[in-house]
Design a protein around this motif. Structure first.
Motif, PDB file in Angstrom:
ATOM      1  N   ARG A  66     145.240  30.866  27.720  1.00 54.58           N
ATOM      2  CA  ARG A  66     145.758  31.066  29.081  1.00 54.58           C
ATOM      3  C   ARG A  66     146.261  29.761  29.673  1.00 54.58           C
ATOM      4  NH1 ARG A  66     147.998  30.609  32.859  1.00 54.58           N
ATOM      5  NH2 ARG A  66     147.859  31.605  34.905  1.00 54.58           N
ATOM      6  N   TYR A  67     145.597  28.660  29.347  1.00 59.00           N
ATOM      7  CA  TYR A  67     145.976  27.364  29.911  1.00 59.00           C
ATOM      8  C   TYR A  67     146.198  26.333  28.798  1.00 59.00           C
ATOM      9  CZ  TYR A  67     144.837  28.897  34.644  1.00 59.00           C
ATOM     10  OH  TYR A  67     144.829  29.547  35.852  1.00 59.00           O
ATOM     11  N   PRO A  68     147.234  26.513  27.974  1.00 60.34           N
ATOM     12  CA  PRO A  68     147.559  25.465  27.000  1.00 60.34           C
ATOM     13  C   PRO A  68     148.121  24.245  27.730  1.00 60.34           C
ATOM     14  CG  PRO A  68     149.313  27.080  27.061  1.00 60.34           C
ATOM     15  CD  PRO A  68     148.218  27.613  27.958  1.00 60.34           C
ATOM     16  N   ARG A  69     148.193  23.149  27.072  1.00 59.08           N
ATOM     17  CA  ARG A  69     148.779  21.967  27.703  1.00 59.08           C
ATOM     18  C   ARG A  69     150.284  22.148  27.872  1.00 59.08           C
ATOM     19  NH1 ARG A  69     147.729  17.967  22.547  1.00 59.08           N
ATOM     20  NH2 ARG A  69     148.366  19.488  20.991  1.00 59.08           N
ATOM     21  N   VAL A  70     150.827  21.448  28.833  1.00 54.32           N
ATOM     22  CA  VAL A  70     152.265  21.465  29.090  1.00 54.32           C
ATOM     23  C   VAL A  70     152.859  20.254  28.391  1.00 54.32           C
ATOM     24  CG1 VAL A  70     154.075  21.598  30.834  1.00 54.32           C
ATOM     25  CG2 VAL A  70     151.774  22.457  31.360  1.00 54.32           C
ATOM     26  N   MET A  71     153.824  20.488  27.518  1.00 54.56           N
ATOM     27  CA  MET A  71     154.432  19.401  26.760  1.00 54.56           C
ATOM     28  C   MET A  71     155.745  18.973  27.395  1.00 54.56           C
ATOM     29  SD  MET A  71     152.165  18.988  24.452  1.00 54.56           S
ATOM     30  CE  MET A  71     152.990  17.805  23.392  1.00 54.56           C
ATOM     31  N   HIS A  72     155.937  17.686  27.555  1.00 58.30           N
ATOM     32  CA  HIS A  72     157.169  17.104  28.093  1.00 58.30           C
ATOM     33  C   HIS A  72     157.616  17.741  29.423  1.00 58.30           C
ATOM     34  CE1 HIS A  72     158.030  14.408  24.810  1.00 58.30           C
ATOM     35  NE2 HIS A  72     158.119  15.376  23.924  1.00 58.30           N
ATOM     36  N   PRO A  73     156.731  17.890  30.401  1.00 55.39           N
ATOM     37  CA  PRO A  73     157.186  18.497  31.658  1.00 55.39           C
ATOM     38  C   PRO A  73     158.289  17.715  32.356  1.00 55.39           C
ATOM     39  CG  PRO A  73     154.996  17.539  31.917  1.00 55.39           C
ATOM     40  CD  PRO A  73     155.295  17.559  30.451  1.00 55.39           C
ATOM     41  N   HIS A  74     158.420  16.428  32.055  1.00 52.42           N
ATOM     42  CA  HIS A  74     159.490  15.644  32.690  1.00 52.42           C
ATOM     43  C   HIS A  74     160.878  16.136  32.303  1.00 52.42           C
ATOM     44  CE1 HIS A  74     159.254  13.639  28.738  1.00 52.42           C
ATOM     45  NE2 HIS A  74     160.515  13.284  28.947  1.00 52.42           N
ATOM     46  N   LYS A  81     158.695  13.934  36.142  1.00 55.86           N
ATOM     47  CA  LYS A  81     159.464  12.742  35.784  1.00 55.86           C
ATOM     48  C   LYS A  81     159.172  11.610  36.764  1.00 55.86           C
ATOM     49  CE  LYS A  81     164.111  11.202  34.507  1.00 55.86           C
ATOM     50  NZ  LYS A  81     165.529  11.591  34.357  1.00 55.86           N
ATOM     51  N   LYS A  82     159.011  11.952  38.040  1.00 53.82           N
ATOM     52  CA  LYS A  82     158.704  10.930  39.043  1.00 53.82           C
ATOM     53  C   LYS A  82     157.384  10.223  38.726  1.00 53.82           C
ATOM     54  CE  LYS A  82     157.086  12.091  43.153  1.00 53.82           C
ATOM     55  NZ  LYS A  82     156.987  12.537  44.584  1.00 53.82           N
ATOM     56  N   TYR A  83     156.370  10.988  38.338  1.00 55.43           N
ATOM     57  CA  TYR A  83     155.077  10.363  38.064  1.00 55.43           C
ATOM     58  C   TYR A  83     155.044   9.691  36.702  1.00 55.43           C
ATOM     59  CZ  TYR A  83     153.202  11.919  42.437  1.00 55.43           C
ATOM     60  OH  TYR A  83     152.975  12.059  43.783  1.00 55.43           O
ATOM     61  N   MET A  84     155.819  10.154  35.750  1.00 54.22           N
ATOM     62  CA  MET A  84     155.961   9.442  34.487  1.00 54.22           C
ATOM     63  C   MET A  84     156.562   8.060  34.721  1.00 54.22           C
ATOM     64  SD  MET A  84     158.047  10.611  31.044  1.00 54.22           S
ATOM     65  CE  MET A  84     159.670  10.315  31.765  1.00 54.22           C
ATOM     66  N   LEU A  85     157.445   7.966  35.734  1.00 57.91           N
ATOM     67  CA  LEU A  85     158.108   6.702  36.067  1.00 57.91           C
ATOM     68  C   LEU A  85     157.524   6.066  37.326  1.00 57.91           C
ATOM     69  CD1 LEU A  85     161.807   7.773  35.357  1.00 57.91           C
ATOM     70  CD2 LEU A  85     160.263   6.487  33.862  1.00 57.91           C
ATOM     71  N   ARG A 242     164.145   4.339  31.241  1.00 60.70           N
ATOM     72  CA  ARG A 242     163.833   3.123  31.991  1.00 60.70           C
ATOM     73  C   ARG A 242     163.280   3.504  33.368  1.00 60.70           C
ATOM     74  NH1 ARG A 242     165.848  -1.594  29.855  1.00 60.70           N
ATOM     75  NH2 ARG A 242     167.420  -1.371  28.195  1.00 60.70           N
ATOM     76  N   ALA A 243     162.823   2.517  34.111  1.00 55.15           N
ATOM     77  CA  ALA A 243     162.222   2.757  35.420  1.00 55.15           C
ATOM     78  C   ALA A 243     163.177   3.447  36.384  1.00 55.15           C
ATOM     79  CB  ALA A 243     161.730   1.441  36.018  1.00 55.15           C
ATOM     80  N   ASP A 244     164.473   3.179  36.270  1.00 58.49           N
ATOM     81  CA  ASP A 244     165.450   3.774  37.178  1.00 58.49           C
ATOM     82  C   ASP A 244     165.914   5.154  36.734  1.00 58.49           C
ATOM     83  OD1 ASP A 244     167.066   3.202  35.020  1.00 58.49           O
ATOM     84  OD2 ASP A 244     168.420   1.858  36.096  1.00 58.49           O
ATOM     85  N   GLY A 245     165.313   5.684  35.656  1.00 58.74           N
ATOM     86  CA  GLY A 245     165.664   7.006  35.171  1.00 58.74           C
ATOM     87  C   GLY A 245     166.762   7.025  34.131  1.00 58.74           C
TER      88      GLY A 245
END
Length: 267
Positions: A66-74, A81-85, A242-245
């Motif tokens: 029911r709750y598998p992990r989410v892969m590459h949500p960014h 993506k905001k929190y990855m960066l 990169r940091a700026d996306g």
């Protein structure tokens, strides 16, 4: 452009080099943690093909169905993506690397009550960052302790080679690989509060036990990074950011690693 001021102290940098990991307490605010909670409560309500494929029938006997992990949500969600960066995370990574960090992967673990853990393993077995290494930023979204299956870290194994894993115990681990820790070092629990972030080296042996609780999730947002001087990575992780996306692609690393075969994507 290199920053002129460091974020980490000499003691923190020395500890990371010696032990292979570093926990930075309350790096994310309560509001930031709440934003991630809301985001993944919404994502968890329905499948995202190729990234999050839960069994919503209610008949599954394994809570991870029911709750598998989410892969590459960014790759499909702007908040991820905001929190990855996240600037605070990238600043710490730049200190740890001594150069700019590139974001390669994001994941979200729900780890519901009763779910299995993940056998001890090494991250750079999968990412194959070269030259250099990957570093993980593992952010606690709930309190993480031994009862609900917090991270287990084997100190000082950051200096150990990447090894070909054995087969894990499927009754306790949802992944199939297991790396046996050295006799001289034992896994220690990383007890963390929401907003704490654990940084660790790609060779460090780590994993987790089962969530033994009946009513507590152990949610975590995890990202993996490569040093900007790296030239190769497993193809599963391109493009990097990169940091700026800005997106960029590294050469595919064809190295089969210690097993002598192409290794699968990091799950």
């Amino acid at each position: 452009m290199t920053r002129s001021l460091r974020v980490l102290t000499d003691e923190q940098l020395a500890s990371f080099e010696k032990e292979g990991y570093l926990i930075v307490r309350r790096l994310w605010s309560e509001d930031e943690v709440d934003e991630i909670k809301r985001t993944f409560e919404a994502i968890g309500a329905q499948p995202v093909p190729g990234f999050f494929e839960p069994d919503l029938s209610g008949a599954a006997d394994d809570p991870l169905k029911r709750y598998p992990r989410v892969m590459h949500p960014h790759r499909f969600d702007a908040v991820s993506k905001k929190y990855m960066l996240h600037p605070g995370v990238l600043a710490i990574l730049e200190d740890l690397y001594g150069e700019e960090a590139l974001a390669a992967q994001s994941m979200f673990y729900y780890k519901p009550p009763g779910s299995r853990g993940q056998a001890l393993h090494q991250d750079n077995f999968y990412l194959k960052v070269e030259p250099g290494n990957c570093i993980a930023a593992w952010a606690a979204i709930d309190r993480c302790d031994e009862d609900n299956g917090c991270m287990l870290l084997v100190p000082k194994t950051n200096t150990y080679d990447i090894v070909c894993p054995e087969v894990s115990d499927s009754r306790e681990s949802f992944t199939t690989h297991y790396v046996k820790p050295p006799k001289e070092e034992k896994p220690i629990p990383a007890v963390m509060e929401p907003g704490d972030i654990l940084f660790f080296n790609g060779n460090l042996i780590h994993g987790s036990y089962r969530n033994r609780t009946t009513d507590r999730f152990r949610r975590a947002f995890i990202s993996h990074y490569a040093n900007v001087s790296a030239t190769k990575i497993s193809h599963w992780y391109n493009p990097l950011y990169r940091a700026d996306g800005t997106a960029l692609t590294l050469e595919t690393n064809p190295d089969g690693g210690p097993c002598g075969i192409e290794t699968p994507a990091y799950h």
